[in-house]
Scaffold this motif. Structure first.
Motif, PDB file in Angstrom:
ATOM      1  N   GLY A 254       0.812  -1.202   0.000  1.00 55.31           N
ATOM      2  CA  GLY A 254       0.000   0.000   0.000  1.00 55.31           C
ATOM      3  C   GLY A 254       0.847   1.255   0.000  1.00 55.31           C
ATOM      4  O   GLY A 254       1.818   1.346   0.754  1.00 55.31           O
ATOM      5  N   VAL A 255       0.475   2.209  -0.842  1.00 57.56           N
ATOM      6  CA  VAL A 255       1.134   3.518  -0.852  1.00 57.56           C
ATOM      7  C   VAL A 255       0.159   4.539  -0.299  1.00 57.56           C
ATOM      8  O   VAL A 255      -0.964   4.681  -0.807  1.00 57.56           O
ATOM      9  CB  VAL A 255       1.579   3.922  -2.267  1.00 57.56           C
ATOM     10  CG1 VAL A 255       2.321   5.267  -2.221  1.00 57.56           C
ATOM     11  CG2 VAL A 255       2.459   2.851  -2.892  1.00 57.56           C
ATOM     12  N   LEU A 264      -3.585   2.487   9.762  1.00 57.31           N
ATOM     13  CA  LEU A 264      -4.853   1.907   9.320  1.00 57.31           C
ATOM     14  C   LEU A 264      -4.607   0.639   8.500  1.00 57.31           C
ATOM     15  O   LEU A 264      -5.247  -0.401   8.719  1.00 57.31           O
ATOM     16  CB  LEU A 264      -5.635   2.933   8.497  1.00 57.31           C
ATOM     17  CG  LEU A 264      -7.090   2.608   8.135  1.00 57.31           C
ATOM     18  CD1 LEU A 264      -7.843   3.884   7.785  1.00 57.31           C
ATOM     19  CD2 LEU A 264      -7.217   1.637   6.974  1.00 57.31           C
ATOM     20  N   LEU A 265      -3.680   0.718   7.541  1.00 58.86           N
ATOM     21  CA  LEU A 265      -3.403  -0.446   6.695  1.00 58.86           C
ATOM     22  C   LEU A 265      -2.849  -1.609   7.505  1.00 58.86           C
ATOM     23  O   LEU A 265      -3.182  -2.771   7.247  1.00 58.86           O
ATOM     24  CB  LEU A 265      -2.436  -0.077   5.582  1.00 58.86           C
ATOM     25  CG  LEU A 265      -3.001   0.761   4.439  1.00 58.86           C
ATOM     26  CD1 LEU A 265      -1.961   0.927   3.339  1.00 58.86           C
ATOM     27  CD2 LEU A 265      -4.259   0.130   3.849  1.00 58.86           C
ATOM     28  N   CYS A 270      -2.552  -5.287   6.012  1.00 58.72           N
ATOM     29  CA  CYS A 270      -1.547  -5.008   4.992  1.00 58.72           C
ATOM     30  C   CYS A 270      -0.241  -4.623   5.693  1.00 58.72           C
ATOM     31  O   CYS A 270      -0.153  -3.544   6.287  1.00 58.72           O
ATOM     32  CB  CYS A 270      -2.028  -3.895   4.067  1.00 58.72           C
ATOM     33  SG  CYS A 270      -0.825  -3.415   2.802  1.00 58.72           S
ATOM     34  N   GLN A 271       0.760  -5.482   5.616  1.00 58.18           N
ATOM     35  CA  GLN A 271       2.002  -5.251   6.354  1.00 58.18           C
ATOM     36  C   GLN A 271       3.002  -4.393   5.586  1.00 58.18           C
ATOM     37  O   GLN A 271       3.778  -3.650   6.185  1.00 58.18           O
ATOM     38  CB  GLN A 271       2.636  -6.596   6.708  1.00 58.18           C
ATOM     39  CG  GLN A 271       1.773  -7.449   7.622  1.00 58.18           C
ATOM     40  CD  GLN A 271       1.354  -6.705   8.889  1.00 58.18           C
ATOM     41  OE1 GLN A 271       2.181  -6.087   9.556  1.00 58.18           O
ATOM     42  NE2 GLN A 271       0.069  -6.755   9.213  1.00 58.18           N
ATOM     43  N   ALA A 272       3.004  -4.501   4.260  1.00 56.76           N
ATOM     44  CA  ALA A 272       3.950  -3.750   3.434  1.00 56.76           C
ATOM     45  C   ALA A 272       3.328  -2.416   3.034  1.00 56.76           C
ATOM     46  O   ALA A 272       2.404  -2.373   2.218  1.00 56.76           O
ATOM     47  CB  ALA A 272       4.327  -4.551   2.197  1.00 56.76           C
ATOM     48  N   LEU A 305      10.637  -4.374   0.823  1.00 52.62           N
ATOM     49  CA  LEU A 305       9.487  -4.796   1.633  1.00 52.62           C
ATOM     50  C   LEU A 305       9.015  -6.197   1.299  1.00 52.62           C
ATOM     51  O   LEU A 305       8.637  -6.970   2.192  1.00 52.62           O
ATOM     52  CB  LEU A 305       8.325  -3.809   1.442  1.00 52.62           C
ATOM     53  CG  LEU A 305       8.491  -2.416   2.052  1.00 52.62           C
ATOM     54  CD1 LEU A 305       7.368  -1.497   1.581  1.00 52.62           C
ATOM     55  CD2 LEU A 305       8.481  -2.501   3.571  1.00 52.62           C
ATOM     56  N   ILE A 306       8.994  -6.553   0.009  1.00 54.72           N
ATOM     57  CA  ILE A 306       8.378  -7.831  -0.404  1.00 54.72           C
ATOM     58  C   ILE A 306       9.322  -8.722  -1.203  1.00 54.72           C
ATOM     59  O   ILE A 306       8.926  -9.813  -1.625  1.00 54.72           O
ATOM     60  CB  ILE A 306       7.081  -7.598  -1.201  1.00 54.72           C
ATOM     61  CG1 ILE A 306       7.365  -6.749  -2.451  1.00 54.72           C
ATOM     62  CG2 ILE A 306       6.020  -6.957  -0.321  1.00 54.72           C
ATOM     63  CD1 ILE A 306       6.174  -6.649  -3.392  1.00 54.72           C
ATOM     64  N   GLY A 307      10.540  -8.262  -1.458  1.00 53.91           N
ATOM     65  CA  GLY A 307      11.531  -9.120  -2.093  1.00 53.91           C
ATOM     66  C   GLY A 307      11.447  -9.246  -3.593  1.00 53.91           C
ATOM     67  O   GLY A 307      12.216 -10.007  -4.194  1.00 53.91           O
ATOM     68  N   ASP A 308      10.522  -8.530  -4.232  1.00 55.73           N
ATOM     69  CA  ASP A 308      10.369  -8.642  -5.682  1.00 55.73           C
ATOM     70  C   ASP A 308       9.606  -7.425  -6.202  1.00 55.73           C
ATOM     71  O   ASP A 308       9.047  -6.644  -5.417  1.00 55.73           O
ATOM     72  CB  ASP A 308       9.627  -9.926  -6.038  1.00 55.73           C
ATOM     73  CG  ASP A 308       9.933 -10.431  -7.455  1.00 55.73           C
ATOM     74  OD1 ASP A 308      10.537  -9.665  -8.245  1.00 55.73           O
ATOM     75  OD2 ASP A 308       9.556 -11.569  -7.766  1.00 55.73           O
TER      76      ASP A 308
END
Length: 458
Positions: A254-255, A264-265, A270-272, A305-308
């Protein structure tokens, strides 16, 4: 309309509703055709919806055989409400004039010197046309905004491809920001019984849009394990997109633009999350030149954050972010776009698209089946409403300005006929089973950042 309100809130029967005469006028929010030049010379941000939106009585339109009259208990603000109110990118009266030139008597009703706006609504059917088969007086409904002619053959594979497809309350008149609205029977869906009027009213447009973009075969057909970059992840469509990604086994990134929205996220699951304001990305060096170094910085932050890189980019801001979206998408990835709230003249480096075999795919609202399926997930408690604030109809200008200036989270609701917030909940036991904290997540966070005027209700 007050009589209808009292009857609905007291649980009147269909026969009792049928016995109440429809008034000659009703209260509605609208813009005037003779005021379309009132903001000439001002920048987009300077244009003030509180000056262009009027709330007054207007005549009740004649009902066609395939239509229903709905007493609107609540509605919500969408970005097309903002566009209508500031007459950008063009005044919506051009849409109404085009309808008025149709050979159809019923279409000609829409060409008026005022435009009643609003593309969401929840309420109760109070009249049905002679050709309506599946709905009756007294039904509690929500309204989706896909306005199509079911006699047009171009829409029978996917109604969003219909040559006659329009958005109700934006490209047609008699919208949902009013005490009464006129809609086609094929715009109706069951109201989620565990939600209040305003919670139910905020979902149809944005929830359906996000469903088509990510879940439907007409959109990304998202798969488990895919990584999804979501711009504006606590906004009107982003808040649903995050939920669809999580429910579908994808990995959302999430941006957002503040630490409150990051929090909130995280609570949503939503962790990233990227706080773009903290990162201070500058995708444009000046009005005409983008900065690839900033795109690369965003891509590095996503991978940390997510590796890809993201398989799917959920793109709707438009001009400000599109170049970055094309760049950061994975090789062979998809940029799924539905809007352009920061500008619709898009620029990107095509080398990063064709040489890395990426795809840009467009989406616009949803067909009836997609809207119905998305609403079913709301009814089943699998997707939660993202209502963050509630205003009265008299405050529609203030609420629209809040959205225009991006000073909100999720969706901003409007009480129309409803006499107070938190009414219309018919299944409190199911609501309790889902969890009050889950249902009201966006509202609770919205109160933390609310201006003093937010949540003022009758």
């Amino acid at each position: 309309m007050i009589t209808f309100r009292e009857a609905i809130e007291s649980g009147a029967s269909p026969d009792e509703l049928r016995s109440i005469p429809v008034p000659e006028t009703y209260r509605a929010a609208f813009v005037r055709k003779d005021e379309v030049h009132m903001f000439d010379g001002l920048s987009t941000y300077e244009k003030d919806p509180t000056k262009s939106l009027h709330v007054e009585e207007v005549p009740v339109p004649e009902m066609a055989p395939d239509e229903v009259l709905v007493a609107v208990m609540a509605s919500s603000i969408n970005y097309n409400t903002v566009w209508t109110s500031i007459f950008e990118p063009l005044p919506t009266f051009s849409f109404l004039e085009r309808l008025g030139k149709s050979s159809s008597y019923w279409n000609r009703r829409h060409d008026l010197p005022y435009h009643v706006l609003g593309s969401d609504g929840s309420g109760v059917i109070v009249r049905v046309g002679s050709a309506v088969r599946n709905w009756k007086i007294g039904d509690k409904v929500v309204i989706h905004c896909n306005y199509v002619d079911d006699q047009d053959p171009t829409g029978h594979d996917d109604s969003m491809l219909s040559y006659d497809q329009k958005i109700w309350g934006f490209e047609s008149n008699f919208g949902g920001l009013a005490d009464l609205t006129l809609v086609k029977a094929n715009q109706l869906m069951p109201k989620p019984a565990h939600l209040s009027w305003e919670e139910a009213a905020c979902n149809a447009l944005c929830n359906s849009t996000s469903y088509r973009m990510l879940v439907s075969k007409n959109g990304a057909a998202m798969k488990q394990g895919q990584r999804v970059l979501i711009w504006g992840a606590t906004g009107g469509i982003g808040g649903y997109a995050v939920q669809y990604a999580l429910n579908g086994g994808a990995i959302p990134v999430g941006v957002v633009s503040s630490e409150d929205k990051v929090e909130l996220l995280h609570e949503l699951g939503c962790q990233a999350v990227i706080n773009r304001r903290e990162k201070n990305y500058r995708f444009w060096k000046d009005e005409h030149t983008q900065d690839e170094a900033e795109w690369r910085r965003l891509g590095k932050d996503i991978r940390s954050l997510i590796g890809d890189d993201p398989d799917i980019v959920f793109e709707h801001p438009g001009r400000q972010t599109f170049g970055a979206s094309v760049f950061v998408a994975k090789r062979g990835g998809l940029i799924m776009t539905c809007a352009a709230t920061t500008g619709y003249m898009i620029e990107y480096d095509n080398r990063h698209l064709w040489m890395k075999l990426k795809t840009i795919k467009s989406s616009h609202f949803a067909n009836y089946r997609e809207a119905w399926d998305a609403n079913k997930l709301i009814c089943e408690g699998k997707i939660q409403p993202i209502l963050s604030a509630t205003y009265t109809l008299e405050q529609v200008g203030e609420a629209t300005k809040l959205v225009h200036q991006n000073k909100h989270e999720g969706k901003v609701g409007i009480l129309c006929l409803a006499s107070a917030p938190n009414l219309g909940i018919d299944d409190p036991e199911f609501r309790e089973k889902i969890g009050e904290d889950k249902v009201t997540l966006f509202a609770r966070h919205g109160q933390k950042i609310a201006s003093p005027s937010v949540n003022k209700t009758k």
